[in-house]
Design a protein around this motif. Sequence first.
Motif, mmCIF file in Angstrom:
data_model
loop_
_atom_site.group_PDB
_atom_site.id
_atom_site.type_symbol
_atom_site.label_atom_id
_atom_site.label_comp_id
_atom_site.label_asym_id
_atom_site.label_seq_id
_atom_site.Cartn_x
_atom_site.Cartn_y
_atom_site.Cartn_z
ATOM 1 N N ARG A 1 0.831 -1.210 0.000
ATOM 2 C CA ARG A 1 0.000 0.000 0.000
ATOM 3 C C ARG A 1 0.864 1.258 0.000
ATOM 4 O O ARG A 1 0.609 2.207 -0.742
ATOM 5 N N ASP A 2 1.890 1.271 0.857
ATOM 6 C CA ASP A 2 2.754 2.447 0.975
ATOM 7 C C ASP A 2 3.474 2.738 -0.332
ATOM 8 O O ASP A 2 3.573 3.895 -0.766
ATOM 9 N N THR B 1 -8.518 5.679 -3.739
ATOM 10 C CA THR B 1 -7.771 6.933 -3.821
ATOM 11 C C THR B 1 -8.636 8.093 -4.313
ATOM 12 O O THR B 1 -8.289 9.249 -4.125
ATOM 13 N N ARG C 1 0.947 4.219 -2.913
ATOM 14 C CA ARG C 1 0.530 5.597 -2.657
ATOM 15 C C ARG C 1 1.675 6.582 -2.889
ATOM 16 O O ARG C 1 1.466 7.675 -3.418
ATOM 17 N N GLU C 2 2.890 6.216 -2.519
ATOM 18 C CA GLU C 2 4.009 7.124 -2.751
ATOM 19 C C GLU C 2 4.367 7.199 -4.233
ATOM 20 O O GLU C 2 4.857 8.224 -4.705
ATOM 21 N N THR D 1 -7.269 10.478 -9.528
ATOM 22 C CA THR D 1 -5.917 10.962 -9.233
ATOM 23 C C THR D 1 -5.465 12.128 -10.114
ATOM 24 O O THR D 1 -4.450 12.744 -9.830
#
Length: 444
Positions: free
Chosen positions: A10-11, A427, A14-15, A430
Amino acid sequence: MIHRMKDLARDIFRETLGRIELKSVLRSHIRRQGTRLEVYGDTFDLTDYRQVFLIAFGKASVTMAAVLAEILAEDLTDAVIVTNALPAEVPAALSRHPIIVGGHPTPNEGSLEAGRRIIELLSRRDEETLVFFLISGGGSALIEVPLFETLTLADLQQLNRALVTCGATIREINAVRKHLSAIKGGRLAERAHPARQISLYVSDVNPGDLSTIASGPTLPDETTWDDVLAVVAKYEVIKKLPPRIADILSHGRRDETPKPGDPIFSRSTHHLVMDNRTALDAAATMARERECLVEVDDSPNEEHYRIVADRLLARLFQLAEKFPEQTVCLVSGGEVSCPVTGSGVGGRNQEFVLYAALKIAELKDPLDVAVLSAGTDGIDGISPAAGAVADRTTVARAEALGLDPKKFLADNDSYSFFAALGDTIVTGPTGTNVRDLRLLLARR
C-alpha cells in the motif's frame, strides 16, 4: 509479520502516485518568457497567432488544462475541457472555460455534447490558429461524434459494452471505435487543419503506441477496415451489436481514416508527457528505498489476467527462492484482459488480486506474500476503488466471514469481496492515467 507485506505494498503504491504528480512534470517541460513559449523543446512566438485554442479530454484533462491555461493566461482565446468527474474545486485558470463531464467507461449525452463543442470550436480555426490538444486515457468514451448520422447514443453505448467485455485488447477495441467515429483515428486533426497543432499525451497504452490513446484523434491511423472486420469476427461480437452498427459492418469497408503521410498532419507535433514506464520506475525506486530487491516486468501484460497472474507469481517465487531472507518486489504494469460474464461489481485489478489470493492460499511453502494491483487513475472498472491488495491470510479471513472467494470471482464481484475485508485501494480520481500498477512482494 502478518499484514506487514500488505501495508508495504500500500505504501509503495501511494508514494508512487505522489512521484508521478502531473503538474510538476508538465511545468518542467513547458516554459514561457514574454511572448515566447517553449513546449518540450519546440519554441513558439504567440504573436504569430491570431487565436489560441485549448482542447483537453481524458481522465487527466483538468490537471493538464489548468497548467497550460495558467501559462497562456490572456493569450488563451478559447478552450473546451472534458473530464470523467468534476474536481472538488475548479482551478482558477479554468474558471472562464467550460468543463464538460462525459461518460466513462461508456459514452453518455455529455460525451456527445463535448464532441459537438469541440467541432464547433475547430470550425473557427485557420492558418493563424494555434491548437493545443491535451489527451489522456479515457478520451475514447468521454468525447464522441458518430461518423454515421443514423447511429444513436444507445447504439454507441451498446457497442462500447460489447467491445470492453469481449476480451479484446485496447488496440483491437480502438480499431473498431476509430472507424465508426467522426473524430477518432486522426479525424480530429483533419478538422483542425490547417491550424498549427500541438498534442500532449498522458499515455494509458503500450509504450510507443500514442495512436491508441483516446483512439488516436490527432494522429495518423494505421488500422484499417480489414482490422475492424477481423476483430468483430475474432471475438464473435456481431451478435452483441445494435442492428444499425451490425448493418454498417456487414457492408464491409467504407471511407478510411487519415493515414501516415497525409498532408493534414504537416503542421502537427506530438509529445509524450508520461506513460506506464514512468509509474513502474517510480514504484521501483520506492521499493528500493525500503530495501527491497526489485525486478521490473515491463511487458504489456494484455493477456487474460489469469495468464498474467500465473506468470508473475511464478517469477516472484523464483526471486524469493534466489534471494532468501530478502524482501523481493516484482513491479508490473500494462492492462490485463478481464472478460465479464457475471453481474457483480469490480474491475480487472481487483479480479487479478482475487485470483492471485486463491493461488497464494494454496502455497505449501512458508512464504510471506502480498499482491497489489490498482489503476493509476484511481478507478477500477465499475467500482469505486482503484484496486485491491491481498496476502496469505485473505482467503482464510474471507471464509471465516462466510465468503466464498471462488463464487465472487465467478460473478465478477471482486469489489464486494475486498470491500467486506477492508482490502480495497481507494484513492479517488488521481488526475492522471498511466495504466495499471502491480506490486508482488515476497520474503522467506
